[in-house]
Design a protein around this motif. Sequence first.
Motif, PDB file in Angstrom:
ATOM      1  N   UNK A   1       7.524 -49.046  -0.173  1.00  0.00           N
ATOM      2  CA  UNK A   1       8.388 -49.639   0.849  1.00  0.00           C
ATOM      3  C   UNK A   1       9.714 -50.051   0.233  1.00  0.00           C
ATOM      4  N   UNK A   2      10.738 -50.066   1.062  1.00  0.00           N
ATOM      5  CA  UNK A   2      12.058 -50.548   0.643  1.00  0.00           C
ATOM      6  C   UNK A   2      12.141 -52.056   0.864  1.00  0.00           C
ATOM      7  N   UNK A   3      12.979 -52.745   0.095  1.00  0.00           N
ATOM      8  CA  UNK A   3      13.189 -54.182   0.345  1.00  0.00           C
ATOM      9  C   UNK A   3      13.637 -54.397   1.785  1.00  0.00           C
ATOM     10  N   UNK A   4      13.132 -55.461   2.398  1.00  0.00           N
ATOM     11  CA  UNK A   4      13.366 -55.681   3.819  1.00  0.00           C
ATOM     12  C   UNK A   4      14.845 -55.839   4.148  1.00  0.00           C
ATOM     13  N   UNK A   5      15.240 -55.058   5.190  1.00  0.00           N
ATOM     14  CA  UNK A   5      16.578 -55.151   5.767  1.00  0.00           C
ATOM     15  C   UNK A   5      17.708 -54.861   4.780  1.00  0.00           C
ATOM     16  N   UNK A   6      17.420 -54.162   3.697  1.00  0.00           N
ATOM     17  CA  UNK A   6      18.477 -53.794   2.759  1.00  0.00           C
ATOM     18  C   UNK A   6      18.901 -52.360   3.038  1.00  0.00           C
ATOM     19  N   UNK A   7      20.167 -52.171   3.328  1.00  0.00           N
ATOM     20  CA  UNK A   7      20.682 -50.851   3.633  1.00  0.00           C
ATOM     21  C   UNK A   7      21.109 -50.141   2.345  1.00  0.00           C
ATOM     22  N   UNK A   8      20.920 -48.829   2.347  1.00  0.00           N
ATOM     23  CA  UNK A   8      21.273 -47.987   1.196  1.00  0.00           C
ATOM     24  C   UNK A   8      22.211 -46.877   1.650  1.00  0.00           C
ATOM     25  N   UNK A   9      23.022 -46.363   0.730  1.00  0.00           N
ATOM     26  CA  UNK A   9      23.866 -45.211   1.063  1.00  0.00           C
ATOM     27  C   UNK A   9      22.990 -44.036   1.507  1.00  0.00           C
ATOM     28  N   UNK A  10      23.467 -43.313   2.494  1.00  0.00           N
ATOM     29  CA  UNK A  10      22.738 -42.179   3.074  1.00  0.00           C
ATOM     30  C   UNK A  10      23.496 -40.894   2.780  1.00  0.00           C
ATOM     31  N   UNK A  11      22.793 -39.875   2.294  1.00  0.00           N
ATOM     32  CA  UNK A  11      23.457 -38.622   1.932  1.00  0.00           C
ATOM     33  C   UNK A  11      22.683 -37.418   2.470  1.00  0.00           C
ATOM     34  N   UNK A  12      23.434 -36.446   2.953  1.00  0.00           N
ATOM     35  CA  UNK A  12      22.863 -35.167   3.368  1.00  0.00           C
ATOM     36  C   UNK A  12      22.537 -34.362   2.114  1.00  0.00           C
ATOM     37  N   UNK A  13      21.361 -33.715   2.080  1.00  0.00           N
ATOM     38  CA  UNK A  13      20.964 -32.938   0.908  1.00  0.00           C
ATOM     39  C   UNK A  13      21.978 -31.851   0.581  1.00  0.00           C
ATOM     40  N   UNK A  14      22.657 -31.328   1.590  1.00  0.00           N
ATOM     41  CA  UNK A  14      23.688 -30.307   1.344  1.00  0.00           C
ATOM     42  C   UNK A  14      24.816 -30.884   0.498  1.00  0.00           C
ATOM     43  N   UNK A  15      25.153 -32.135   0.731  1.00  0.00           N
ATOM     44  CA  UNK A  15      26.209 -32.788  -0.040  1.00  0.00           C
ATOM     45  C   UNK A  15      25.735 -33.220  -1.420  1.00  0.00           C
ATOM     46  N   UNK A  16      24.425 -33.107  -1.658  1.00  0.00           N
ATOM     47  CA  UNK A  16      23.868 -33.524  -2.950  1.00  0.00           C
ATOM     48  C   UNK A  16      23.412 -32.330  -3.777  1.00  0.00           C
ATOM     49  N   UNK A  17      23.846 -31.143  -3.416  1.00  0.00           N
ATOM     50  CA  UNK A  17      23.358 -29.950  -4.097  1.00  0.00           C
ATOM     51  C   UNK A  17      23.823 -29.898  -5.551  1.00  0.00           C
ATOM     52  N   UNK A  18      22.962 -29.349  -6.380  1.00  0.00           N
ATOM     53  CA  UNK A  18      23.292 -29.170  -7.782  1.00  0.00           C
ATOM     54  C   UNK A  18      24.233 -27.975  -7.937  1.00  0.00           C
ATOM     55  N   UNK A  19      24.819 -27.852  -9.104  1.00  0.00           N
ATOM     56  CA  UNK A  19      25.704 -26.725  -9.379  1.00  0.00           C
ATOM     57  C   UNK A  19      24.961 -25.397  -9.231  1.00  0.00           C
ATOM     58  N   UNK A  20      25.638 -24.420  -8.650  1.00  0.00           N
ATOM     59  CA  UNK A  20      25.125 -23.064  -8.474  1.00  0.00           C
ATOM     60  C   UNK A  20      23.910 -22.982  -7.543  1.00  0.00           C
ATOM     61  N   UNK A  21      23.736 -24.015  -6.719  1.00  0.00           N
ATOM     62  CA  UNK A  21      22.671 -24.008  -5.710  1.00  0.00           C
ATOM     63  C   UNK A  21      23.314 -23.865  -4.335  1.00  0.00           C
ATOM     64  N   UNK A  22      22.789 -22.978  -3.507  1.00  0.00           N
ATOM     65  CA  UNK A  22      23.355 -22.769  -2.176  1.00  0.00           C
ATOM     66  C   UNK A  22      23.017 -23.943  -1.257  1.00  0.00           C
ATOM     67  N   UNK A  23      23.809 -24.082  -0.220  1.00  0.00           N
ATOM     68  CA  UNK A  23      23.560 -25.146   0.761  1.00  0.00           C
ATOM     69  C   UNK A  23      22.224 -24.954   1.459  1.00  0.00           C
ATOM     70  N   UNK A  24      21.864 -23.697   1.741  1.00  0.00           N
ATOM     71  CA  UNK A  24      20.600 -23.404   2.413  1.00  0.00           C
ATOM     72  C   UNK A  24      19.405 -23.876   1.584  1.00  0.00           C
TER      73      UNK A  24
END
Length: 632
Positions: free
Chosen positions: A237-260
């Motif tokens: 579980x996450x700590x109660x009511x604590x918000x975290x940054x949210x990221x799309x996996x496409x925006x977190x892709x490693x080098x030389x990895x396609x968006x798909x």
Amino acid sequence: MKDMDLFPQGGREVVRVDPNFTATGTYTNPSLLSFSISFYIVLIKFQKYRKLIGAKYFNKGYAANAGSLNASYETARDNEGHGTHTLSTAGGNFISGANVFGNGNGTAKGGSPKALVAAYKVCWPQVDSGGGCYDADILAAMEAAISDGVDVLSLSLGGGSKDFSDDVTAIGAFHAVQQGIVVVCSAGNSGPAPGTVENVAPWIITVGASTINRDFTSFVSLGNKKHIKGASLSDKILPEQKFYPLIDAVDAKANKVSSDIAQLCLVGSLDPEKVKGKIIICLRGENARADKGYAAVKAGAVGMILANAEENGDEIIADAHLLPVSHVSYTDGQSIYQYINSTKTPMAYMTHVRTELGIKPAPVMASFSSRGPNTVEETILKPDITAPGVNILAAYSEDASPSGSFFDKRRIPFNIVSGTSMSCPHISGIVGLLKTLYPNWSPAAIKSAIMTTAESRANDMHPIQNGGNLKANSFAYGAGHVQPNRAMNPGLVYDLTTKDYMNFLCAQGYNKSQISKFSAMSFVCSKSFKLTDFNYPSISIPDMKSGVVTIKRRVKNVGKPSTYVARVKVPHGVSVSVEPRTLKFTRIDEEKSFKVVIGSVANNKHKGYVFGSLIWEDGKHHVRSPIVVNLG
């Protein structure tokens, strides 16, 4: 070899199951014995035999392909979990305190809780030279079970639809039904595409999967104050009511990895520098749902939102993830993606898992549950019935991890799993109870009792849905959702004999050599038999080219003397008449015949498949048969 697809897409994509009898200490005081294949096979047997068959393994077919096997293959032990889960669903005794990480806590029991149970292991791990469930092992196990004197076979496996004479499960099931043994099989997990249903022989009870009125819920809270309901079984579980940054996996892709690739969160596709300390949203599909969570953990994520692809619709499944996770619907996933793209600093929070009861509507058809029509013989409507198959809590092997992944070191005695593998043993357990009440009923009579008493409405009194508020039909649920108490008193049954099944094979055009696979008995094919007259509890018309189709059926009275009147819910674009419209029964086991005449309607604008039903009513019983007509 049988290609196995025992879990819905997005779950464990490759499954290897076998039985674990470490759990069999709970199956005591037997009055029945059950036999099921779910990467292994289960049985139900009458108390008069008083014989616990136990567990056996069959690996000669596998060994012929894999080569020499070491001692680890000389065992029926379950190190995968699937067999234990399905077996306990069919015949587990009353066990208090059953839960998964504290969720769903209560007393668990199988469908036939006083059953004697046995397991026949037929499936094996993947190795370099192959793996899975081999035809030779499946048939050997089925024949052994028949010889052992079983009463019910519950087979949570499948290998795609094929001609009955080439289908080992169909052949073995025929041998069993000849001996009065009921055979129950999974419909498959290849839905919602049409024509995907498997195990379609008419002597088999084919079971689809639907939801129950219980959810395991984790809510997603977004920075824009929107709250979204998701599903999860994560023990983190996450700590109660604590918000975290949210990221799309496409925006977190490693080098030389396609968006798909990145959006699916495959292991190694994410850049830890972009993911660390954030909640990541991953798209369902391709790799296992739990594996996506593992990829997120490896990249340093504190949580994951699993968003459905469009084909998954509203179906959300609770999995035992390694990190805080919320699995959300396609529509909700799209709104999360839109939120991420609408702000420079997207934030999110996920609540801990909680158990919710009284969910409406329920049941809803699982999107993964394979659909009709029957591609082998369309005059036989398949699946026959639907039963609970989503988020099912049952016993589990402690040799296996709850997520089914090798990297998961957790061990629990119960697990929540989804698939038609889970719905199949629900019906098997009900069959076991019916066999206790009516030991002289044929397998066809028991199937009829289950089918004609089924319900096509959900608990909100509206028609069962496919998800997304779309009405389901008989290609999804067959005769409907099982109603065990009603099945005990069906009033009338549609019965079939071995002779009827043999004439069915003759109508398929099988020669003597092909028919000999099913039965060694000498048989002369009836020249007057028509597939439309096969006494099945449902009616399916593949086409209306002739304009009029006449169907013959017969029903047997298994209740008190009574008079039944026919009522028809007429499919769009056709006319339906029943002759006679009244059937009067004066004694038990009395049989009456009737005809259903279905005709085309002039200037009909409807095309494709249309659905209706025939109901025989006497004021107490409601004997319902679905009608499906293909208008072309």
